[in-house]
Every structure is written in C-alpha cells, then in structure tokens.
Design a protein around this motif. Sequence first.
Motif: not given
Length: 318
Positions: A83, A85, A89-90, A119, A123, A125
């Motif tokens: 993943c 980004q 953010s995550a 999350y 976002w 990704q």
Amino acid sequence: MDTVLTLADIHPRDRLAFWYDVACEVFVDHECRVQTPSRFDVTMHHAPLGDLGIVKLDSTGLNFAAVTSRTITNAEDDVFFLCLQVSGSATFHQDGRETTILPGDFALLDAQRPYSCNYPGEWKQIIIKIPHRSLKARLSASSELTVCAVRNVDGIGGLASGYMSMIPPRIDALHTAAKAQIAEHVLDLIALSLSNMGGKDKPALSSGRALALLRLRTAIESRLGDPRLDPKAAAAAAGMSVRYANALLSQQGTSVERLIVSRRLAHCRRALEDPGQSHRTITEIAFAWGFSDLSHFDRRFKREYGCSPRDYRQRFQP
C-alpha cells in the motif's frame, strides 16, 4: 488503467454494497465501514503489470476495512498488498503492530493473515498485489516485515516510492514485455526497501548482496534477446563471477542458466498470449527472445507449461 469502479451513477444508499462486491472480487473477502453513507464515494482503476496487479483507489468516506479469520477461511489468493499512500493517511494493524503512513510512504500487508486499516477523511492509494512466491523468493521471511512503514524520506524507500508512483499514469503506454520487466524492477526495489527494516526474521540477502542480485537480474533482463547470453556473459555484465552469481541465485532456488531460460520462456509465453502479436510466427518469437534452436525451445516450453507453444497459442485465439 481500466476503470473498475465508479459510484457516480449509484444511489448513495446502494454504494457501500456495490463497492463491497467489487472490492471482494479485486482484493479478498473483507469487512468495511463508511463514516457517512451519503458522502461515500470511491473510484478504482486497475491494470496488470507482469505477475503483479496495480490498483489505484480514490476514496471519500471509506474509513475502515479489515480481513478477519472468518473471511480468510475461504480466501484463495496467496498475495501481499503493498500500500503506497498518495494523499491523506492510513493506519494499519497486523501481527501485533501498528503504523501510520503518509503521502509517499508505503507498507506491506499479508492478505492471508488478519489485518485492519483505518482511513480518516479523503485519501488516495496505489495498491500493488504481489504473489507470495514472488516476494518470498527475494526475502526469507515476511512475518516481521508487515506493517513496517517504509518512509519516503529514506534513500531506497524514496526511490522505490517515486518509481512506483510513476507507473499508473504510464502503464497503458507500455507493451507486455516492458510490463514484465518493470514488474521485476518493482519487486527488487520493494525487497531492497523492506530488507532495511528491523525484525527477528532477517532478509535472505544483505543490502550488498541484494544490490548485486538486482544488478545481475537487470543484466540478464536487458540482454534476453541476445542468443549469446549465457551464464558467463550475464555474470560479466553484472561485474561478478559465475560462481558468485550462482551463489546469489541459489538462495532463490535457481541458477544463472535456469533464470535465463525461464525469463526467455516467460516472455515467449506472454507473446503467444497477446492477440496483437498473432501475426508473428512461433519461430520469430522464440528467436526474438534469444532461442537459437526451435526444437530446444519446444522442449523447454512444454516442460515449463505442459504443452507445445502451438497448442498454448491456440488457447488464446479468438
């Protein structure tokens, strides 16, 4: 990249169910939640890259996803999710660890073990689906590498992040052979990045040996069309002895000679699958990827894929 999902024409009350069905198909069975159903929106794009899958997600309102023991029971996909980004953010949880990634950072999740993702807000990704065998061939273990953030400010991490970020907008312009070669580069960069992470399970290769292996694979991949490429020529191009090159590859269960043949066969297989190359003869394809003896090519292809090149091509004829 192909647009796999857009919710623009879906009524807000049906969007979560619509997303769930598609996401389980593209990824694995999982659970998910949204913060505000009326504001929930996701766009998903997908494209193959050699043996990898590239998925680009843009989301508003999807704030939680998890793979549990219950959902793993029937899972058939032996894959990791890398993943990366792009924005927002995550926060990931797996194997007793937690990490938060910001734009440019990336982290690894194992789809065969429970994990969760949080999350906040909007976002984006890039998610790379990696077969277990492809990454485990480069790293001896992964249990201490999941949910360990690779930061964009790190040297090799920043290089890997930048390289992966350039792929989605350019992938449609790449031909099949280039995609397969780039996939190998991506895997090597990911392995190098993860090899710098701490943990009890040490990478199969030190950074120096990993760089040497990357150099060797690059030398082989860039010369596959040359029929004069043999273990001696490959090792010389990578600046090492044949003995050292074979020692590097022995940790991945192969040798220089076997790697050269397997990579040539893989390129030929993709060419035989490609309708855009149906005008090319099997002999032309084999010779273009470095085989100089057609009977030898036929034998090796049948040993690798269980049928002759001609029969294999017929499977993909319209």
